[in-house]
Design a protein around this motif. Structure first.
Motif, PDB file in Angstrom:
ATOM      1  N   VAL A 242       0.983  -1.300  -0.036  1.00  0.00           N
ATOM      2  CA  VAL A 242      -0.024  -0.106  -0.020  1.00  0.00           C
ATOM      3  C   VAL A 242       0.970   1.309  -0.040  1.00  0.00           C
ATOM      4  N   GLY A 243       0.495   2.144  -0.603  1.00  0.00           N
ATOM      5  CA  GLY A 243       1.300   3.294  -0.875  1.00  0.00           C
ATOM      6  C   GLY A 243       0.494   4.663  -0.992  1.00  0.00           C
ATOM      7  N   ILE A 244       1.400   5.641  -1.330  1.00  0.00           N
ATOM      8  CA  ILE A 244       0.913   7.228  -1.813  1.00  0.00           C
ATOM      9  C   ILE A 244       1.477   7.465  -3.048  1.00  0.00           C
ATOM     10  N   ASN A 245       1.047   8.423  -3.959  1.00  0.00           N
ATOM     11  CA  ASN A 245       1.432   8.862  -4.974  1.00  0.00           C
ATOM     12  C   ASN A 245       0.877  10.145  -5.484  1.00  0.00           C
ATOM     13  N   CYS A 246       1.417  10.852  -6.351  1.00  0.00           N
ATOM     14  CA  CYS A 246       0.988  11.934  -6.860  1.00  0.00           C
ATOM     15  C   CYS A 246       0.426  13.105  -5.976  1.00  0.00           C
ATOM     16  N   VAL A 247       1.462  13.219  -4.914  1.00  0.00           N
ATOM     17  CA  VAL A 247       1.272  14.364  -3.985  1.00  0.00           C
ATOM     18  C   VAL A 247       2.388  15.077  -3.848  1.00  0.00           C
ATOM     19  N   PRO A 248       2.493  16.332  -3.372  1.00  0.00           N
ATOM     20  CA  PRO A 248       3.777  17.048  -2.771  1.00  0.00           C
ATOM     21  C   PRO A 248       4.879  16.097  -2.101  1.00  0.00           C
ATOM     22  N   VAL A 249       6.047  16.571  -2.383  1.00  0.00           N
ATOM     23  CA  VAL A 249       7.135  15.902  -1.347  1.00  0.00           C
ATOM     24  C   VAL A 249       6.742  15.948  -0.027  1.00  0.00           C
ATOM     25  N   ASP A 250       6.500  17.037   0.401  1.00  0.00           N
ATOM     26  CA  ASP A 250       6.578  17.376   1.961  1.00  0.00           C
ATOM     27  C   ASP A 250       5.331  16.771   2.511  1.00  0.00           C
ATOM     28  N   LEU A 251       4.255  16.421   1.791  1.00  0.00           N
ATOM     29  CA  LEU A 251       3.293  15.545   2.409  1.00  0.00           C
ATOM     30  C   LEU A 251       3.560  14.124   2.697  1.00  0.00           C
ATOM     31  N   VAL A 252       4.705  13.551   2.086  1.00  0.00           N
ATOM     32  CA  VAL A 252       4.898  12.129   2.206  1.00  0.00           C
ATOM     33  C   VAL A 252       5.273  11.736   3.603  1.00  0.00           C
ATOM     34  N   PRO A 253       5.878  12.205   4.480  1.00  0.00           N
ATOM     35  CA  PRO A 253       6.265  11.642   5.926  1.00  0.00           C
ATOM     36  C   PRO A 253       4.979  11.684   6.609  1.00  0.00           C
ATOM     37  N   ALA A 254       3.953  12.571   6.651  1.00  0.00           N
ATOM     38  CA  ALA A 254       2.633  12.271   7.521  1.00  0.00           C
ATOM     39  C   ALA A 254       1.698  11.288   6.737  1.00  0.00           C
ATOM     40  N   LEU A 255       1.746  11.193   5.389  1.00  0.00           N
ATOM     41  CA  LEU A 255       0.999  10.248   4.799  1.00  0.00           C
ATOM     42  C   LEU A 255       1.575   8.925   4.837  1.00  0.00           C
ATOM     43  N   ALA A 256       2.845   8.721   4.935  1.00  0.00           N
ATOM     44  CA  ALA A 256       3.431   7.348   5.077  1.00  0.00           C
ATOM     45  C   ALA A 256       3.120   6.831   6.526  1.00  0.00           C
ATOM     46  N   ALA A 257       3.110   7.757   7.428  1.00  0.00           N
ATOM     47  CA  ALA A 257       2.754   7.608   8.876  1.00  0.00           C
ATOM     48  C   ALA A 257       1.382   7.012   8.839  1.00  0.00           C
ATOM     49  N   VAL A 268       4.816   2.135  -0.375  1.00  0.00           N
ATOM     50  CA  VAL A 268       5.481   2.384  -1.625  1.00  0.00           C
ATOM     51  C   VAL A 268       5.081   3.764  -1.501  1.00  0.00           C
ATOM     52  N   CYS A 269       6.169   4.670  -2.012  1.00  0.00           N
ATOM     53  CA  CYS A 269       6.136   6.090  -2.033  1.00  0.00           C
ATOM     54  C   CYS A 269       6.545   6.558  -3.256  1.00  0.00           C
ATOM     55  N   TYR A 270       5.817   7.462  -4.127  1.00  0.00           N
ATOM     56  CA  TYR A 270       6.252   8.170  -5.273  1.00  0.00           C
ATOM     57  C   TYR A 270       5.478   9.353  -5.343  1.00  0.00           C
ATOM     58  N   PRO A 271       5.939  10.539  -4.936  1.00  0.00           N
ATOM     59  CA  PRO A 271       5.372  11.799  -4.999  1.00  0.00           C
ATOM     60  C   PRO A 271       5.696  12.604  -6.215  1.00  0.00           C
ATOM     61  N   ASN A 272       5.141  13.553  -6.248  1.00  0.00           N
ATOM     62  CA  ASN A 272       5.601  14.533  -7.595  1.00  0.00           C
ATOM     63  C   ASN A 272       6.831  15.063  -7.338  1.00  0.00           C
ATOM     64  N   GLY A 273       7.643  15.661  -8.503  1.00  0.00           N
ATOM     65  CA  GLY A 273       8.710  16.361  -8.274  1.00  0.00           C
ATOM     66  C   GLY A 273       8.509  17.824  -8.492  1.00  0.00           C
ATOM     67  N   GLN A 274       7.246  18.277  -8.463  1.00  0.00           N
ATOM     68  CA  GLN A 274       6.728  19.480  -8.353  1.00  0.00           C
ATOM     69  C   GLN A 274       5.277  19.803  -7.769  1.00  0.00           C
ATOM     70  N   ALA A 275       5.047  20.561  -7.271  1.00  0.00           N
ATOM     71  CA  ALA A 275       3.581  20.841  -6.742  1.00  0.00           C
ATOM     72  C   ALA A 275       2.826  21.212  -7.710  1.00  0.00           C
ATOM     73  N   TRP A 276       1.344  20.616  -7.747  1.00  0.00           N
ATOM     74  CA  TRP A 276       0.364  20.909  -8.814  1.00  0.00           C
ATOM     75  C   TRP A 276      -0.493  22.002  -8.093  1.00  0.00           C
ATOM     76  N   GLY A 311       9.993   6.198  -5.499  1.00  0.00           N
ATOM     77  CA  GLY A 311      10.096   6.615  -6.935  1.00  0.00           C
ATOM     78  C   GLY A 311       9.597   7.893  -7.191  1.00  0.00           C
ATOM     79  N   GLY A 312       9.177   8.091  -8.333  1.00  0.00           N
ATOM     80  CA  GLY A 312       8.634   9.389  -8.699  1.00  0.00           C
ATOM     81  C   GLY A 312       7.347   9.522  -9.335  1.00  0.00           C
ATOM     82  N   CYS A 313       6.370  10.427  -9.304  1.00  0.00           N
ATOM     83  CA  CYS A 313       5.275  10.464 -10.128  1.00  0.00           C
ATOM     84  C   CYS A 313       5.432  11.793 -11.245  1.00  0.00           C
ATOM     85  N   CYS A 314       4.566  12.747 -11.165  1.00  0.00           N
ATOM     86  CA  CYS A 314       4.386  13.715 -12.257  1.00  0.00           C
ATOM     87  C   CYS A 314       5.772  14.570 -11.937  1.00  0.00           C
ATOM     88  N   ARG A 315       6.071  15.189 -13.108  1.00  0.00           N
ATOM     89  CA  ARG A 315       7.466  15.991 -13.059  1.00  0.00           C
ATOM     90  C   ARG A 315       8.761  15.399 -12.383  1.00  0.00           C
TER      91      ARG A 315
END
Length: 340
Positions: A242-257, A268-276, A311-315
């Motif tokens: 189970v994971g998170i994707n297509c979110v800003p990098v700075d949200l990952v720690p809280a979402l992973a928790a 699994v963690c693969y956020p965006n490289g740029q905030a949408w 890994g990475g998602c958008c941008r």
């Protein structure tokens, strides 16, 4: 999941997932884009060789897992775009997109002499991703769509994928399903129900991961908490991570928790490289992209917190994946604990 990673030659460390496909090709090959709502799936149908070349770039960059160019794919979507006349032709387009990844891995292994055997995951977006209206980011799929409708959509697509995997060119070649950018608890529950119904009907599919998107540090954009959605996803015996994707990098720690409070299955963690920020023009501002070193440093923290795949998602592009691969293979990336 651990057995899959072991078969890929990455046992004992986190696996590196690839980055974005659609935006990368839109930037580099604007001639491939079309206003058909299919984005990278349409590009794959019109130019499979270009998709195969991008898969190869990600493998050369060090990706342990690549995802197929099928995120927006659906039978109805291919037909509505005029790329297929019927369900049979639509299935052939699915199969061609899967073969692009398989062929890229074959060529990579022939040239690289690598001990790794990278994995291939079939990318399957939210039902919103196939509607061409951005609703995978909101969970608002239009009035009248029920949970039963969403389940039926995913089940039909699972049947199409399973049929493709029986072809001689693909048999035994696909390792995972990646259910991505799921925006609501309702859709997670529909996906889980569809996986269960498919299995009961004898539909043979690879194990799946479910990746959630989020509107905040704890909430799904289409309703429900991330923790509840992660728990629902993990309840399925057919979901291996189970994971998170297509979110800003700075949200990952809280979402992973949130995810880790809900399940001990691999993360699994693969956020965006740029905030949408809601504008296509905004993507053109490269100054707003997360620097490569910062992206890799953030991923190091996700791994130390227990992420099995990063890994990475958008941008994000091959340069981001190379930075991740170099970081992961560094001596300070500690071995992971075993997962279920």
């Amino acid at each position: 999941m651990d057995q899959l990673l072991q078969s890929a030659g990455v046992s004992g460390r986190a696996a590196v997932l690839d980055g974005g496909l659609g935006q990368l090709l839109a930037d580099e090959r604007p001639d491939l884009a079309a206003a058909d709502g299919l984005w990278v799936a349409g590009m794959a149908a019109r130019a499979p060789a270009a998709i195969q070349a991008v898969h190869r770039r990600y493998l050369d960059a060090g990706a342990d897992i690549i995802m197929t160019a099928t995120y927006q794919s659906s039978v109805d979507g291919y037909i509505a775009a005029g790329l297929a006349a019927d369900e049979h032709e639509a299935a052939a387009l699915f199969e061609a997109a899967l073969r692009a990844a398989v062929n890229a891995r074959r060529d990579y292994l022939a040239a690289a002499g690598d001990t790794r055997r990278p994995l291939i995951a079939v990318s399957l977006g939210s039902i919103g991703a196939t509607l061409g209206d951005g609703s995978e980011y909101t969970g608002d799929f239009g009035g009248g769509m029920t949970a039963a409708d969403i389940k039926s959509f995913h089940l039909r697509r699972f049947r199409t994928i399973a049929a493709c995997l029986e072809s001689p060119a693909l048999h035994g070649q696909i390792d995972l399903l990646a259910l991505e950018t799921i925006p609501s608890l309702v859709e997670v529950e529909a996906v889980v129900a569809a996986l269960g119904e498919a299995a009961q009907a004898g539909v043979r599919l690879p194990p799946a991961w479910v990746a959630l998107t989020a509107a905040s540090e704890s909430q799904m954009p289409g309703g429900g908490t991330v923790e509840a959605a992660a728990s629902a996803a993990a309840s399925s015996p057919h979901v291996c991570a189970v994971g998170i994707n297509c979110v800003p990098v700075d949200l990952v720690p809280a979402l992973a928790a949130c995810v880790q409070r809900a399940t001990s299955k691999p993360l699994v963690c693969y956020p965006n490289g740029q905030a949408w920020l809601g504008s296509a023009d905004q993507w053109k501002n490269r100054d707003k992209q997360t620097p490569l070193e910062e992206f890799a440093a953030c991923a190091r923290h996700w791994i130390h917190a227990g992420a099995a795949v990063v890994g990475g998602c958008c941008r994000t592009g091959p340069e981001h994946i190379q930075a991740l691969a170099e970081m992961v293979r560094d001596a300070d990336a500690q071995p992971r604990p075993a997962h279920k």
